[in-house]
Structure formats: C-alpha cells, structure tokens
Scaffold this active site. Sequence first.
Site, PDB file in Angstrom:
ATOM      1  N   LYS A  91      -3.097   0.414  17.154  1.00 31.53           N
ATOM      2  CA  LYS A  91      -3.903  -0.531  16.372  1.00 31.53           C
ATOM      3  C   LYS A  91      -4.796  -1.293  17.351  1.00 31.53           C
ATOM      4  CE  LYS A  91      -1.553  -0.840  12.105  1.00 31.53           C
ATOM      5  NZ  LYS A  91      -1.107   0.515  12.302  1.00 31.53           N
ATOM      6  N   ASP A 125      -6.105   3.595  14.967  1.00 31.78           N
ATOM      7  CA  ASP A 125      -6.006   3.294  13.533  1.00 31.78           C
ATOM      8  C   ASP A 125      -7.205   2.453  13.123  1.00 31.78           C
ATOM      9  OD1 ASP A 125      -3.624   4.563  12.911  1.00 31.78           O
ATOM     10  OD2 ASP A 125      -2.386   2.791  13.262  1.00 31.78           O
ATOM     11  N   ARG A 176      -9.372  10.959  11.208  1.00 30.97           N
ATOM     12  CA  ARG A 176      -8.428  10.912  10.093  1.00 30.97           C
ATOM     13  C   ARG A 176      -9.168  10.249   8.929  1.00 30.97           C
ATOM     14  NH1 ARG A 176      -4.205   6.617  11.071  1.00 30.97           N
ATOM     15  NH2 ARG A 176      -3.130   8.121  12.383  1.00 30.97           N
TER      16      ARG A 176
HETATM   17  P1  FDA Z   1      -2.979   6.621  -3.826  1.00 26.86           P
HETATM   18  O1  FDA Z   1      -2.803   5.226  -3.371  1.00 26.86           O
HETATM   19  O2  FDA Z   1      -3.740   6.873  -5.074  1.00 26.86           O
HETATM   20  O3  FDA Z   1      -1.535   7.254  -3.929  1.00 26.86           O
HETATM   21  C1  FDA Z   1      -1.311   8.592  -4.365  1.00 26.86           C
HETATM   22  C2  FDA Z   1       0.137   8.705  -4.782  1.00 26.86           C
HETATM   23  O4  FDA Z   1       1.009   8.409  -3.690  1.00 26.86           O
HETATM   24  C3  FDA Z   1       0.511   7.710  -5.891  1.00 26.86           C
HETATM   25  O5  FDA Z   1       1.394   8.344  -6.769  1.00 26.86           O
HETATM   26  C4  FDA Z   1       1.174   6.590  -5.161  1.00 26.86           C
HETATM   27  O6  FDA Z   1       2.119   5.974  -5.984  1.00 26.86           O
HETATM   28  C5  FDA Z   1       1.846   7.302  -3.991  1.00 26.86           C
HETATM   29  N1  FDA Z   1       1.881   6.404  -2.831  1.00 26.86           N
HETATM   30  C6  FDA Z   1       0.857   6.106  -2.022  1.00 26.86           C
HETATM   31  N2  FDA Z   1       1.252   5.251  -1.044  1.00 26.86           N
HETATM   32  C7  FDA Z   1       2.580   5.025  -1.254  1.00 26.86           C
HETATM   33  C8  FDA Z   1       3.572   4.239  -0.609  1.00 26.86           C
HETATM   34  N3  FDA Z   1       3.293   3.516   0.498  1.00 26.86           N
HETATM   35  N4  FDA Z   1       4.814   4.266  -1.119  1.00 26.86           N
HETATM   36  C9  FDA Z   1       5.126   5.015  -2.207  1.00 26.86           C
HETATM   37  N5  FDA Z   1       4.232   5.770  -2.879  1.00 26.86           N
HETATM   38  C10 FDA Z   1       2.988   5.771  -2.412  1.00 26.86           C
HETATM   39  N6  FDA Z   1      -5.128   3.065   5.856  1.00 26.86           N
HETATM   40  C11 FDA Z   1      -5.980   2.332   6.603  1.00 26.86           C
HETATM   41  O7  FDA Z   1      -6.651   1.431   6.076  1.00 26.86           O
HETATM   42  N7  FDA Z   1      -6.099   2.571   7.953  1.00 26.86           N
HETATM   43  C12 FDA Z   1      -5.407   3.564   8.579  1.00 26.86           C
HETATM   44  O8  FDA Z   1      -5.547   3.762   9.791  1.00 26.86           O
HETATM   45  C13 FDA Z   1      -4.513   4.351   7.783  1.00 26.86           C
HETATM   46  N8  FDA Z   1      -3.780   5.346   8.347  1.00 26.86           N
HETATM   47  C14 FDA Z   1      -3.078   6.205   7.527  1.00 26.86           C
HETATM   48  C15 FDA Z   1      -2.434   7.314   8.069  1.00 26.86           C
HETATM   49  C16 FDA Z   1      -1.804   8.231   7.246  1.00 26.86           C
HETATM   50  C17 FDA Z   1      -1.154   9.444   7.846  1.00 26.86           C
HETATM   51  C18 FDA Z   1      -1.796   8.025   5.830  1.00 26.86           C
HETATM   52  C19 FDA Z   1      -1.175   9.024   4.911  1.00 26.86           C
HETATM   53  C20 FDA Z   1      -2.374   6.894   5.300  1.00 26.86           C
HETATM   54  C21 FDA Z   1      -2.997   5.973   6.130  1.00 26.86           C
HETATM   55  N9  FDA Z   1      -3.576   4.822   5.612  1.00 26.86           N
HETATM   56  C22 FDA Z   1      -4.395   4.070   6.407  1.00 26.86           C
HETATM   57  C23 FDA Z   1      -3.242   4.378   4.220  1.00 26.86           C
HETATM   58  C24 FDA Z   1      -4.247   4.900   3.231  1.00 26.86           C
HETATM   59  O9  FDA Z   1      -5.479   4.245   3.419  1.00 26.86           O
HETATM   60  C25 FDA Z   1      -3.792   4.667   1.776  1.00 26.86           C
HETATM   61  O10 FDA Z   1      -3.635   3.327   1.538  1.00 26.86           O
HETATM   62  C26 FDA Z   1      -2.503   5.346   1.398  1.00 26.86           C
HETATM   63  O11 FDA Z   1      -2.441   6.626   1.969  1.00 26.86           O
HETATM   64  C27 FDA Z   1      -2.419   5.481  -0.134  1.00 26.86           C
HETATM   65  O12 FDA Z   1      -3.530   6.209  -0.609  1.00 26.86           O
HETATM   66  P2  FDA Z   1      -3.411   7.684  -1.183  1.00 26.86           P
HETATM   67  O13 FDA Z   1      -4.587   8.459  -0.680  1.00 26.86           O
HETATM   68  O14 FDA Z   1      -2.103   8.267  -0.895  1.00 26.86           O
HETATM   69  O15 FDA Z   1      -3.695   7.520  -2.742  1.00 26.86           O
END
Ligand code: FDA
Length: 305
Positions: A91, A125, A176
């Site tokens: 971070k 990040d 990413r």
């Molecule tokens: P969405 O939020 O629509 O979720 C899709 C599905 O997954 C839903 O059914 C939801 O309920 C489930 N879900 C998602 N997150 C969950 C959780 N924590 N617990 C339980 N269920 C969950 N963000 C950022 O701002 N800076 C960064 O550097 C990163 N780095 C990062 C690395 C990696 C490997 C991932 C996977 C994610 C990040 N993120 C991040 C977080 C990202 O921005 C985002 O907030 C989450 O991945 C949730 O978004 P989704 O794309 O999964 O969609």
Amino acid sequence: MSRRNRALVALLTKIPRPLVWMFARNYIAGPALDDGLRVVRELNGKGCRATMDVLGEDVFNEAEVRAYVDAYKEMIRRIVEERLDANISVKPTAMGLKMSRELALEAVSEVLDEAARHGMFVRLDMEDSSVTEATLRLWRDLRAKGYERVGVVLQSYLRRTLVDARELAAEGASVRLCKGIYIEPRAVAYDDFWTIRDSFLDALEVLLRADRCQVGIATHDEWLIFHGRRLVRELGVGTDRYEFQMLLGVDEFLRDLVVAEGHPMRIYVPFGEGWHGYSIRRLVENPRLAAHITRAVLGLGPRQK
Ligand code: FDA
C-alpha cells in the site's frame, strides 16, 4: 452514506474483537506471517497463486514506514525460502506516500531491490482517489529508475480509468483491474452498478489488446468473469498475459470453477496484527461490506442473487 449504513457501522465498531474476528478470519489469514504463509501453501496446493499483503494501521512517521519495509522484506525472504508461488502487494500510503513522494519512492525501491534479488513481482495497491495520481506517478518514477517487475491497479468506478488504461497499455504495464472499494464523490467515480461493469469491460479490453500488458482480472462478479473469459478467448490472449484474481475467502466455489477451466488464478492473502483496524476501516470505507459481515456473523452465508 445512508443513515441506516452509518448506524450499522457505528454498531459494528462497538463489536468486541473476538466477534469481529469471527467474520474477519474468513478474509484474513491471521495475525502472523506464518499464518499468511500457511494459507498460501494451502492455496498453492489447490492450483492458485497468491499475493501477500501485510495489514496495518495508518502510517504517521518514518519509523512506521521503516517497520513496513522490514516486514515486506522478511515476507519476501520467507516466500522464497518456502518455495511458494506468491508475490506481494504494497500500500503506497504505508510506504509514506501521504508524507512525502521521495520517502515513498525510497521505501518502495528498497522493497523492490529485495524482490528483484529473487525475481519476485511487486504490485502497488490502489487506495482512495486522493492518491490515484500520486500512485501512478510513483509507479512511473519506479519504472524510470529501471524497476521492471512492478505493477499498478486501476479501479473501474473511477471516471478517469479508461484514459489511464490507454496510457498504461501504451507503457506495457502490469495492471490489476478491479471495481474499487472506497467511497468516492460522484465527481470522480461512477455510482451506478452497470456503468461500473461497463467501465470494467472497456478498460479490460484496452489492456488485453495491448501485447506488452499483463492483466489481473480482479473480481468475484460472475458476469465480469464470464466476459473476461470471452475477451481472453476472442482476443487470443495467452495464459502468460492474464490471470483472474480473487480475495481470500470470497466465493471459493466460483474460484474453483475458474481454476478447473484452466485459467490462472491468484488469491489476495492479507495477514497481520493490524487485522482489526483493517476490518473496521474497510467497513467505514465501504459500509456495503457490513452486510457480508452481518451475514457471516449470523452464519447465513453469502447473499443469493
Ligand atoms: P461485487 O462487489 O459486485 O461482488 C460480486 C460478488 O462477490 C457479490 O455476490 C458479492 O456479494 C461478492 N463479494 C464481493 N466482495 C466480497 C467480500 N469482501 N465478501 C463476501 N462477498 C463478497 N480495491 C481497490 O480499491 N484497490 C485495490 O488495490 C484492490 N485490490 C484488489 C485485489 C483483488 C485480488 C481483488 C479481488 C479485489 C481488490 N479490490 C481492490 C477490491 C475491489 O475493488 C472490489 O471492491 C471487490 O473485489 C468487490 O467487487 P467485485 O468485482 O467482486 O464485485
């Protein structure tokens, strides 16, 4: 933030640590480096790569930056010693980015020097929009210093992201791509669910079309994973140029399906003494997570759509 969410967050900050841990243990490997390494070993056994991140509180002085740098260097050495398939994420604000650009550049460089000794990749990040520009600049400064194995993150909810994706594509960056986790003003970020999805796919296509780009498709959104698979197939992108990425403990069923299809998968494994502050901070930043916690604490499992 709605009044209901604010009340929920206020309530959650009063929950005793052991109860917060009941939820957090699904998403955080544990308080110690050994916990993180153990989880990475298990994930490697399931065909997943990993990215490790040390959790902690906000950084206010150079001594705290020093402690993070040492923790990251130790983590790199242990990953290598234990022959794990893992890299690391840092971070930028923990490296002092909010204190001074030079301090952060020096601190990340020291981590990158240790990583380079072992051929390891390091990702910066992406935090909230107050540091987006500074983080991209830090990445460019590092590249200018000759560091190749360092990548960045783009957030599809930001209105600027398509422009950033085009620039990073031209620069052959490792990116990413995720939706973004922070609460942002409407002036800088889209609020609409479908617009954020569309923005994700637009940026993803730009990055996948750029031959020199490495792309991490970081999402648990099955619709985006479906279209990510489609784009990779249609554009003929090899497994050396893309991977799916998910957070520890989120939708392991979907994770296993993606792995079984032969796609590379990397899991983000956070660990560290700062797990409590991190969990609460994530809640305050994004109260929508409160729903996941409440369900986990009540043993209800993930919400069905
Ligand atoms: P969405 O939020 O629509 O979720 C899709 C599905 O997954 C839903 O059914 C939801 O309920 C489930 N879900 C998602 N997150 C969950 C959780 N924590 N617990 C339980 N269920 C969950 N963000 C950022 O701002 N800076 C960064 O550097 C990163 N780095 C990062 C690395 C990696 C490997 C991932 C996977 C994610 C990040 N993120 C991040 C977080 C990202 O921005 C985002 O907030 C989450 O991945 C949730 O978004 P989704 O794309 O999964 O969609």
